[in-house]
Scaffold this active site. Sequence first.
Site, PDB file in Angstrom:
ATOM      1  N   ASN A   1      11.841   9.133  -0.504  1.00 32.07           N
ATOM      2  CA  ASN A   1      11.561   7.534  -0.661  1.00 32.07           C
ATOM      3  C   ASN A   1      12.298   7.602   0.368  1.00 32.07           C
ATOM      4  O   ASN A   1      13.836   6.951   0.247  1.00 32.07           O
ATOM      5  CB  ASN A   1      11.795   6.386  -2.018  1.00 32.07           C
ATOM      6  CG  ASN A   1      11.608   5.507  -2.204  1.00 32.07           C
ATOM      7  OD1 ASN A   1      11.373   4.950  -1.130  1.00 32.07           O
ATOM      8  ND2 ASN A   1      10.603   5.313  -3.016  1.00 32.07           N
TER       9      ASN A   1
ATOM     10  N   ASP B   1      17.234   9.642 -11.313  1.00 29.70           N
ATOM     11  CA  ASP B   1      16.550   9.046 -12.429  1.00 29.70           C
ATOM     12  C   ASP B   1      16.216   8.139 -13.013  1.00 29.70           C
ATOM     13  O   ASP B   1      17.315   7.181 -13.407  1.00 29.70           O
ATOM     14  CB  ASP B   1      16.377   9.881 -12.721  1.00 29.70           C
ATOM     15  CG  ASP B   1      14.862  10.361 -13.112  1.00 29.70           C
ATOM     16  OD1 ASP B   1      13.758  10.685 -12.715  1.00 29.70           O
ATOM     17  OD2 ASP B   1      14.628  10.447 -14.652  1.00 29.70           O
ATOM     18  N   SER B   2      15.538   7.121 -12.490  1.00 31.66           N
ATOM     19  CA  SER B   2      14.748   6.060 -13.040  1.00 31.66           C
ATOM     20  C   SER B   2      13.852   5.048 -13.395  1.00 31.66           C
ATOM     21  O   SER B   2      12.533   6.305 -13.054  1.00 31.66           O
ATOM     22  CB  SER B   2      15.515   4.878 -12.220  1.00 31.66           C
ATOM     23  OG  SER B   2      14.680   4.844 -10.646  1.00 31.66           O
TER      24      SER B   2
ATOM     25  N   PHE C   1       9.869  -1.326  -3.989  1.00 36.35           N
ATOM     26  CA  PHE C   1       9.280  -0.033  -4.318  1.00 36.35           C
ATOM     27  C   PHE C   1       8.757  -0.398  -5.300  1.00 36.35           C
ATOM     28  O   PHE C   1       9.668  -0.774  -6.595  1.00 36.35           O
ATOM     29  CB  PHE C   1       9.400   1.371  -3.320  1.00 36.35           C
ATOM     30  CG  PHE C   1      11.044   1.552  -3.820  1.00 36.35           C
ATOM     31  CD1 PHE C   1      11.346   2.355  -5.236  1.00 36.35           C
ATOM     32  CD2 PHE C   1      12.134   1.496  -2.850  1.00 36.35           C
ATOM     33  CE1 PHE C   1      12.434   2.545  -5.449  1.00 36.35           C
ATOM     34  CE2 PHE C   1      13.945   1.563  -3.542  1.00 36.35           C
ATOM     35  CZ  PHE C   1      13.789   1.708  -4.638  1.00 36.35           C
ATOM     36  N   GLY C   2       7.923   0.302  -6.251  1.00 35.25           N
ATOM     37  CA  GLY C   2       7.635   1.659  -7.773  1.00 35.25           C
ATOM     38  C   GLY C   2       7.215   0.118  -8.448  1.00 35.25           C
ATOM     39  O   GLY C   2       5.943  -0.393  -7.681  1.00 35.25           O
TER      40      GLY C   2
END
Length: 219
Positions: free
Chosen positions: A19, A81-82, A164-165
């Site tokens: 990303n 990690d999220s 993002f996300g």
Amino acid sequence: MPDAPGDPGAPRLFLASRNAGKVAEVQRLLAEHLPGVQVLGLADVAAYDEPVEDAPTFAGNALLKARAGVAATGLASIADDSGLCVDALNGMPGVLSARWSGLPKDDRRNNRLLLDQLHDVPDERRAAHFACAVAVATPEGRELVVEGRMPGRVVREERGEGGFGYDPLFVADEHAAAGPDGRGLTSAELPPGEKDRISHRGRALRELAPQLADLLRPR
């Protein structure tokens, strides 16, 4: 060790992510403690077999990725990690956030699925938080893990072009009444510096940065 542009004397760090937005965010957040740091992403190194993210926690998945990064690149490696944890969905998508709508990973499809799942949930029950674990592993075998959290709520439509996300669907508590109409600003509507200040990843990285700087500083 992979080649990278920039000052050859600057500390180099591998971030296990494709990303580009995340790579830029991490570089920005670490620059205060590591001036000139070069953060390399997966696009900057030779391809390797990435681990399956099958740990049940954010911290476990972050460590899996950081350890694999060290083994593949020989560089001190950082991985996070999220995900988004929604109260009305019993904490889901959680560790499944990036692949919530299946593979291949697709932010827009994930967002549409989340909106569909929360369609009948009233505003007062749309509380959620972003959680993040950031892990560092070094070639010498040292490891660090820190965690951060950003509370807020899920809104009913995507707003904003940044981030993002799930950023276009999330309004942090600190910006719940912001904006010209008082409806709150999503993370995708915030300037990068403000997002860094309040975000789960920003909080975790600010805690980690001084320790990481000590690890990477030439002896």
